[in-house]
Scaffold this active site. Sequence first.
Site, mmCIF file in Angstrom:
data_model
loop_
_atom_site.group_PDB
_atom_site.id
_atom_site.type_symbol
_atom_site.label_atom_id
_atom_site.label_comp_id
_atom_site.label_asym_id
_atom_site.label_seq_id
_atom_site.Cartn_x
_atom_site.Cartn_y
_atom_site.Cartn_z
ATOM 1 N N GLU A 59 50.919 20.959 21.223
ATOM 2 C CA GLU A 59 51.393 22.271 21.654
ATOM 3 C C GLU A 59 52.834 22.162 22.103
ATOM 4 O O GLU A 59 53.298 21.074 22.424
ATOM 5 C CB GLU A 59 50.574 22.752 22.869
ATOM 6 C CG GLU A 59 49.126 22.941 22.570
ATOM 7 C CD GLU A 59 48.315 23.189 23.829
ATOM 8 O OE1 GLU A 59 48.895 23.408 24.904
ATOM 9 O OE2 GLU A 59 47.086 23.154 23.710
ATOM 10 N N CYS A 117 99.478 26.836 41.610
ATOM 11 C CA CYS A 117 98.315 27.720 41.459
ATOM 12 C C CYS A 117 98.517 28.631 40.244
ATOM 13 O O CYS A 117 99.562 29.273 40.125
ATOM 14 C CB CYS A 117 98.145 28.566 42.723
ATOM 15 S SG CYS A 117 96.853 29.803 42.562
ATOM 16 N N LYS A 135 59.079 14.464 25.957
ATOM 17 C CA LYS A 135 60.233 15.297 26.324
ATOM 18 C C LYS A 135 61.359 15.125 25.317
ATOM 19 O O LYS A 135 61.717 13.989 24.966
ATOM 20 C CB LYS A 135 60.743 14.871 27.704
ATOM 21 C CG LYS A 135 59.784 15.206 28.809
ATOM 22 C CD LYS A 135 60.281 16.390 29.585
ATOM 23 C CE LYS A 135 59.572 16.463 30.912
ATOM 24 N NZ LYS A 135 60.327 17.085 31.933
ATOM 25 N N ASP A 183 58.906 25.907 29.062
ATOM 26 C CA ASP A 183 59.711 25.542 30.218
ATOM 27 C C ASP A 183 59.777 26.715 31.188
ATOM 28 O O ASP A 183 60.722 27.498 31.179
ATOM 29 C CB ASP A 183 61.111 25.143 29.743
ATOM 30 C CG ASP A 183 61.823 24.317 30.788
ATOM 31 O OD1 ASP A 183 61.187 23.944 31.787
ATOM 32 O OD2 ASP A 183 63.020 24.040 30.591
ATOM 33 N N LYS A 212 55.744 22.523 24.825
ATOM 34 C CA LYS A 212 55.767 22.448 26.290
ATOM 35 C C LYS A 212 56.723 23.529 26.783
ATOM 36 O O LYS A 212 57.941 23.374 26.711
ATOM 37 C CB LYS A 212 56.220 21.064 26.745
ATOM 38 C CG LYS A 212 56.114 20.869 28.234
ATOM 39 C CD LYS A 212 56.293 19.400 28.586
ATOM 40 C CE LYS A 212 56.026 19.131 30.044
ATOM 41 N NZ LYS A 212 56.897 19.867 30.951
ATOM 42 N N CYS A 268 94.689 25.655 46.516
ATOM 43 C CA CYS A 268 95.852 26.524 46.679
ATOM 44 C C CYS A 268 95.849 26.959 48.132
ATOM 45 O O CYS A 268 94.891 27.566 48.607
ATOM 46 C CB CYS A 268 95.747 27.744 45.776
ATOM 47 S SG CYS A 268 96.903 29.039 46.260
ATOM 48 N N CYS A 312 96.862 35.044 47.615
ATOM 49 C CA CYS A 312 96.445 34.628 46.280
ATOM 50 C C CYS A 312 95.271 35.514 45.834
ATOM 51 O O CYS A 312 94.178 35.434 46.399
ATOM 52 C CB CYS A 312 96.045 33.152 46.344
ATOM 53 S SG CYS A 312 95.459 32.481 44.790
ATOM 54 N N CYS A 358 98.940 32.425 41.784
ATOM 55 C CA CYS A 358 100.040 32.869 42.648
ATOM 56 C C CYS A 358 101.210 31.881 42.659
ATOM 57 O O CYS A 358 102.197 32.094 43.356
ATOM 58 C CB CYS A 358 99.521 33.098 44.066
ATOM 59 S SG CYS A 358 99.122 31.564 44.919
ATOM 60 N N TYR A 412 47.508 27.941 28.190
ATOM 61 C CA TYR A 412 47.320 26.698 27.450
ATOM 62 C C TYR A 412 46.110 25.875 27.889
ATOM 63 O O TYR A 412 45.949 24.745 27.442
ATOM 64 C CB TYR A 412 48.585 25.844 27.498
ATOM 65 C CG TYR A 412 49.070 25.516 28.892
ATOM 66 C CD1 TYR A 412 48.292 24.770 29.761
ATOM 67 C CD2 TYR A 412 50.319 25.949 29.332
ATOM 68 C CE1 TYR A 412 48.717 24.475 31.031
ATOM 69 C CE2 TYR A 412 50.758 25.664 30.617
ATOM 70 C CZ TYR A 412 49.955 24.929 31.451
ATOM 71 O OH TYR A 412 50.373 24.642 32.717
HETATM 72 S S1 IVH Z 1 48.657 21.113 29.883
HETATM 73 C C1 IVH Z 1 46.452 18.530 33.367
HETATM 74 N N1 IVH Z 1 50.085 22.408 28.102
HETATM 75 O O1 IVH Z 1 54.022 21.196 31.876
HETATM 76 C C2 IVH Z 1 47.745 19.144 32.981
HETATM 77 N N2 IVH Z 1 51.059 21.993 30.230
HETATM 78 O O2 IVH Z 1 53.299 18.389 33.659
HETATM 79 C C3 IVH Z 1 47.542 20.266 32.046
HETATM 80 N N3 IVH Z 1 53.321 22.962 30.492
HETATM 81 O O3 IVH Z 1 53.954 22.226 34.881
HETATM 82 C C4 IVH Z 1 48.824 20.787 31.547
HETATM 83 N N4 IVH Z 1 53.456 23.828 28.469
HETATM 84 O O4 IVH Z 1 52.780 24.000 33.497
HETATM 85 C C5 IVH Z 1 50.042 21.898 29.354
HETATM 86 N N5 IVH Z 1 51.203 23.576 26.437
HETATM 87 C C6 IVH Z 1 51.157 23.074 27.674
HETATM 88 C C7 IVH Z 1 52.240 23.224 28.567
HETATM 89 C C8 IVH Z 1 52.157 22.653 29.845
HETATM 90 C C9 IVH Z 1 54.075 23.665 29.637
HETATM 91 C C10 IVH Z 1 53.739 22.566 31.855
HETATM 92 C C11 IVH Z 1 52.701 22.736 32.916
HETATM 93 C C12 IVH Z 1 53.054 21.698 33.945
HETATM 94 C C13 IVH Z 1 53.753 20.669 33.152
HETATM 95 C C14 IVH Z 1 52.835 19.470 32.962
#
Ligand code: IVH
Length: 666
Positions: free
Chosen positions: A113, A406, A312, A117, A115, A424, A430, A409, A225
């Site tokens: 999936e 500056c 990541k 943000d 991740k 300055c 200024c 001024c 998720y």
């Molecule tokens: S599963 C047991 N799936 O990432 C942990 N987390 O460290 C279950 N996050 O702050 C998390 N997308 O909110 C999962 N598709 C995804 C995610 C996701 C973002 C975030 C989650 C948490 C951090 C996990």
Amino acid sequence: MTEQEAKTRIERLRTELHKHNHRYYVLSDPEISDFEYDLLMQELTSLENKFPKFYDSNSPSQRVGNDINKEFVQVQHNTPMLSLGNTYSFDDLRDFDKRIRKEITNPFEYVCELKFDGTAISLQYKKGKLVRGITRGDGTYGDDVTSNVKTIKSIPLTLIGGNYPEEFEMRGEIFMPRAGFEEMNNRRVKNGEAPFANPRNASSGTLKMQNSSEVAKRPLDCYLYAISGNDLPYNTHYENMMAAKKWGFKISEYIEKYDSIEGVFEYITKWDKKRKNLPFDIDGVVIKVNDFRLQERLGFTAKSPRWAISYKFKAEQALTRLVSISYQVGRTGSITPVANLEPVLLAGTTVKRASLHNADQIELLDVRIGDMVYVEKGGEIIPKIVGIDLSQRRAEARKVEFIDKCPACHTKLVRKEGEANHYCPNETGCPPQIKGKIEHFISRKAMNIDGLGEETIDLLFRNHLIEDPADLYELTREQLAGLERMGEKSAANIIQSIEDSKKVPFQKVLFALGIRYVGETVAKTLAKNFPSVEKLEAATLEELVEVDEVGERIAESVYQYFRNPVHQRLISRLKSYGLKMEMDEIPEASGKLNGLSFVISGSFKMHSRDELKALIEQNGGKNLSAVSSKTNYLLAGENIGPGKQKKAEKWGISIISEEDFIKMIH
Ligand code: IVH
């Protein structure tokens, strides 16, 4: 219309509106026009107003939020909200795969999936209705933010389809799509408010706002998720997610199953390339073992599951040419060099400028005009230059000569020993410093004067109507209304807001003055120790340094500030207009609670939690954050944390109500 007819119609409208809401916000496939939707909503709200007995907190009309400021109640999660282990390379992932295959020898599936943000959320559903939304908090306890969550249109208040368990929990990520984020930030800058650094900060900041009608105005969205509960339809994560999609949840369409780690690598490679085309930020990929029974077998470490991990992405970089350097003057006169770049696409937005911090940084990078430079987006708004491609340096590339005058001024700049920044010194002449000081003065955390954005201040300054913050208090409605693009109503509102600022407490006035190194917290500390401007002005350097959290640098800055006749005059003018130049009286301590310790939990009718804490201290008591054998009383409001209650019972601690407490101090 009879009551029975109204009830039937209200129910019908609610079902219809839930459906259209889902089609619009989750499926992006509306069936009716916005206009038709609005008509249905108007009919519903007018019937609900006429027949208040049919009120339902999950009605589609309840998504607008309300402006009641309420403090969040802390609640315990059903199961702790854990985080995931991070990996940064395919090698790390191979290790992860090996560890799992040691335990599980039969074939199994991974689910990949994106991740997202943003900020994590837990949603509890009972009988198909959303009952509670809780933030992650410390993982064990989170804030009950249900009223805020309800304003997010893609989160279903009432589920559709059937077959959902009687009681279950969905977890997911609340986030802000990039387009909405940028629009919101542009608006904030225009209104003189500080922009958010990135969509993640914006979403977590918004979710914690105490006024849900404000939250409703922010473009939040939510992907779910994870699911947990008894009686789930499947024993696998992926299949349950697909079922949840049918109940109305927004489940990512970018979720995929693989039967080997190689498949996972393909998914990652694909999304690392494609992520800049997504309408929202992701910072990696999450990999989960699909089968719940295998998940159970793999179990957890202290902090995270062994059956899932995140990969990541590396911060995205772009290579572009440094065209020139401009210099900005801050409100304190500090000079910041800014790189002007050939426009380049980076993480979904076009970057034209990058921060260079100060002269030392330029020297450290040895960056020259015309160089090809690497830019990277960190957590900040402005991207930064992180390196240079020396192989492309041209012979004629010029070394950067830091300016000595500056740019606004033309006063000769100064750089004090040991300081990284050039300044300055022309504080009163200024223009960017003058305007910057006024902008700071009126900002929300300072005097909180509404309606005056950067543009209006510029206009007022150019028309010689204001040259320092004190001039604001001499502005008239006529002067304001005479400005370009300013209506009578806005002018009147601004004047009112300036008038209201006279009630702002002393510590904020002190912060508003913009004394170098005196931020919000230092201002508070100073005001507590020197409760009037006269006392602060009379303080010696030694007395200032004695205060906790005030070091020599701050003390020197405060001391010098009050020695300057320009500042003395400013303060005496502000005082003459009625601004608060001393702390409000604090009632004498009663001593009625001497030696007693309290823990506060839940929400209260008459006082906020902060007010109760202050009352406890004023009466000689002590506030503790957790229940222990040292606690004398648990002051309990509505919805107190079950953990706290249990502990109090275990230790035999008296649980008292707000009314009981008030009696104790009177
Ligand atoms: S599963 C047991 N799936 O990432 C942990 N987390 O460290 C279950 N996050 O702050 C998390 N997308 O909110 C999962 N598709 C995804 C995610 C996701 C973002 C975030 C989650 C948490 C951090 C996990």
